[in-house]
Design an enzyme around this catalytic site. Structure first.
Site, PDB file in Angstrom:
ATOM      1  N   VAL A 214      -7.171  -8.088  -1.286  1.00 29.27           N
ATOM      2  CA  VAL A 214      -7.831  -6.980  -1.232  1.00 29.27           C
ATOM      3  C   VAL A 214      -8.577  -5.726  -1.856  1.00 29.27           C
ATOM      4  O   VAL A 214      -9.586  -4.620  -1.919  1.00 29.27           O
ATOM      5  CB  VAL A 214      -7.030  -6.001   0.636  1.00 29.27           C
ATOM      6  CG1 VAL A 214      -7.559  -5.220   0.622  1.00 29.27           C
ATOM      7  CG2 VAL A 214      -7.061  -7.338   1.479  1.00 29.27           C
TER       8      VAL A 214
ATOM      9  N   ASP B 114       1.825  -8.667   1.419  1.00 33.01           N
ATOM     10  CA  ASP B 114       2.256  -7.742   1.774  1.00 33.01           C
ATOM     11  C   ASP B 114       2.577  -8.274   3.442  1.00 33.01           C
ATOM     12  O   ASP B 114       3.925  -8.122   3.736  1.00 33.01           O
ATOM     13  CB  ASP B 114       1.683  -6.447   1.800  1.00 33.01           C
ATOM     14  CG  ASP B 114       2.869  -5.347   2.810  1.00 33.01           C
ATOM     15  OD1 ASP B 114       1.604  -4.312   2.573  1.00 33.01           O
ATOM     16  OD2 ASP B 114       3.778  -5.611   2.259  1.00 33.01           O
TER      17      ASP B 114
ATOM     18  N   ASN C 118       1.199  -1.049   0.268  1.00 24.93           N
ATOM     19  CA  ASN C 118       0.569   0.027  -0.085  1.00 24.93           C
ATOM     20  C   ASN C 118       0.739   1.192   0.073  1.00 24.93           C
ATOM     21  O   ASN C 118       1.930   0.955   0.111  1.00 24.93           O
ATOM     22  CB  ASN C 118      -0.668   0.186   1.290  1.00 24.93           C
ATOM     23  CG  ASN C 118      -0.212  -0.121   2.987  1.00 24.93           C
ATOM     24  OD1 ASN C 118       0.544   0.844   2.812  1.00 24.93           O
ATOM     25  ND2 ASN C 118      -0.559  -0.981   3.359  1.00 24.93           N
TER      26      ASN C 118
HETATM   27  N1  APR Z   1       1.854 -15.785  -1.894  1.00 30.16           N
HETATM   28  C1  APR Z   1       1.870 -15.047  -3.140  1.00 30.16           C
HETATM   29  N2  APR Z   1      -0.227 -14.915  -3.305  1.00 30.16           N
HETATM   30  C2  APR Z   1      -0.105 -14.073  -2.353  1.00 30.16           C
HETATM   31  C3  APR Z   1       0.324 -14.774  -0.938  1.00 30.16           C
HETATM   32  C4  APR Z   1       1.707 -15.139  -0.494  1.00 30.16           C
HETATM   33  N3  APR Z   1       2.049 -15.944   0.015  1.00 30.16           N
HETATM   34  N4  APR Z   1      -0.293 -14.634   0.419  1.00 30.16           N
HETATM   35  C5  APR Z   1      -2.135 -13.980  -1.093  1.00 30.16           C
HETATM   36  N5  APR Z   1      -1.145 -12.969  -1.730  1.00 30.16           N
HETATM   37  C6  APR Z   1      -2.374 -13.579  -2.934  1.00 30.16           C
HETATM   38  C7  APR Z   1      -3.507 -13.523  -2.671  1.00 30.16           C
HETATM   39  O1  APR Z   1      -4.674 -14.549  -2.963  1.00 30.16           O
HETATM   40  C8  APR Z   1      -3.779 -12.371  -3.984  1.00 30.16           C
HETATM   41  O2  APR Z   1      -4.263 -13.206  -5.394  1.00 30.16           O
HETATM   42  O3  APR Z   1      -1.966 -12.246  -3.546  1.00 30.16           O
HETATM   43  C9  APR Z   1      -2.834 -11.426  -3.697  1.00 30.16           C
HETATM   44  C10 APR Z   1      -2.887 -10.142  -3.758  1.00 30.16           C
HETATM   45  O4  APR Z   1      -4.000 -10.035  -2.847  1.00 30.16           O
HETATM   46  P1  APR Z   1      -3.226  -8.668  -1.438  1.00 30.16           P
HETATM   47  O5  APR Z   1      -1.998  -9.372  -0.756  1.00 30.16           O
HETATM   48  O6  APR Z   1      -4.941  -9.120  -1.085  1.00 30.16           O
HETATM   49  O7  APR Z   1      -3.028  -7.671  -1.810  1.00 30.16           O
HETATM   50  P2  APR Z   1      -3.764  -6.104  -3.018  1.00 30.16           P
HETATM   51  O8  APR Z   1      -5.135  -6.830  -3.576  1.00 30.16           O
HETATM   52  O9  APR Z   1      -2.813  -5.599  -4.080  1.00 30.16           O
HETATM   53  O10 APR Z   1      -4.739  -5.998  -1.249  1.00 30.16           O
HETATM   54  C11 APR Z   1      -2.579  -5.129  -1.346  1.00 30.16           C
HETATM   55  O11 APR Z   1      -3.789  -5.304   0.930  1.00 30.16           O
HETATM   56  O12 APR Z   1      -2.492  -6.475   2.568  1.00 30.16           O
HETATM   57  C12 APR Z   1      -2.580  -5.288   2.185  1.00 30.16           C
HETATM   58  O13 APR Z   1      -0.966  -3.729   2.752  1.00 30.16           O
HETATM   59  C13 APR Z   1      -1.714  -4.254   1.728  1.00 30.16           C
HETATM   60  O14 APR Z   1      -3.042  -2.279   1.575  1.00 30.16           O
HETATM   61  C14 APR Z   1      -2.495  -3.345   0.565  1.00 30.16           C
HETATM   62  C15 APR Z   1      -3.532  -4.197   0.661  1.00 30.16           C
END
Ligand code: APR
Length: 171
Positions: free
Chosen positions: A124, A32, A22
């Site tokens: 998210v 993240d 983020n």
């Molecule tokens: N390895 C690979 N992919 C992963 C992992 C992992 N360990 N954990 C989660 N994912 C996948 C999720 O299933 C999804 O398909 O990463 C993708 C992105 O999801 P999010 O992590 O929720 O990221 P995003 O949708 O870009 O939202 C970003 O979420 O975690 C917070 O700090 C972050 O505010 C920011 C927001």
């Protein structure tokens, strides 16, 4: 070349993994959180040193920043901030495309021969996986025309996401 894998991006032995961060860029949930947990506290300290471009924003949406990977197998973490999906009519596609372009350029500038992406914005931030994967593959294909020696890995956390990428890349 492009490759699709399913699993935890923090385990991948590539030069750089991309973090779906983020704008504050100090960690969070989802991938993240997983990357910060695996990299260790030094990653948080390195992010803290990234200058704010405006109060509370180290990495504006669509841009990318690079830090070391610390305890990760990857040498670098490239932090990028995807768009929060609203309805597809608020510039989301262009911002997501910029995430891939800027992350790929930053990886090339830092001599990376391999880079792995999670499915940016599809958790998210609510971006529909089919639309997001199309943007990811299109921007990566464009980039690889001028950087054919780099391996780009799409790391999908679920089988469903993996199937979406496989349909796109097989086509
Ligand atoms: N390895 C690979 N992919 C992963 C992992 C992992 N360990 N954990 C989660 N994912 C996948 C999720 O299933 C999804 O398909 O990463 C993708 C992105 O999801 P999010 O992590 O929720 O990221 P995003 O949708 O870009 O939202 C970003 O979420 O975690 C917070 O700090 C972050 O505010 C920011 C927001």
């Amino acid at each position: 070349m492009m490759k699709i894998v399913q699993g935890d991006i923090t385990k991948l032995e590539v030069d750089a993994i991309v973090n779906a961060a983020n704008q504050v860029m100090l960690g969070g949930g989802g991938v993240d959180g997983a990357i910060h947990r695996a990299a260790g506290r030094d990653l948080f300290q390195a992010c803290l040193k990234v200058p704010e471009v405006r109060p509370g924003v180290r990495c504006p949406t669509g841009e990318a920043r690079i830090t070391p990977g610390f305890r990760l197998p990857a040498r670098f973490v490239i932090h990028t901030v995807g768009p929060v999906y609203r309805d597809g009519r608020h510039g989301e596609e262009e911002k997501l495309a910029a995430c891939y372009r800027n992350s790929l350029s930053l990886a090339a500038e830092n001599g990376c021969r391999s880079i792995a992406f999670p499915c940016i914005s599809t958790g998210v931030y609510g971006y529909p996986i089919e639309d997001a994967a199309r943007v990811a593959v299109r921007e990566t294909a464009e980039f690889l025309k001028a950087h054919d020696g780099i391996e780009v890995v799409f790391c999908c956390f679920s089988g469903g996401d993996r199937a979406v990428y496989e349909n796109l890349i097989k086509a």
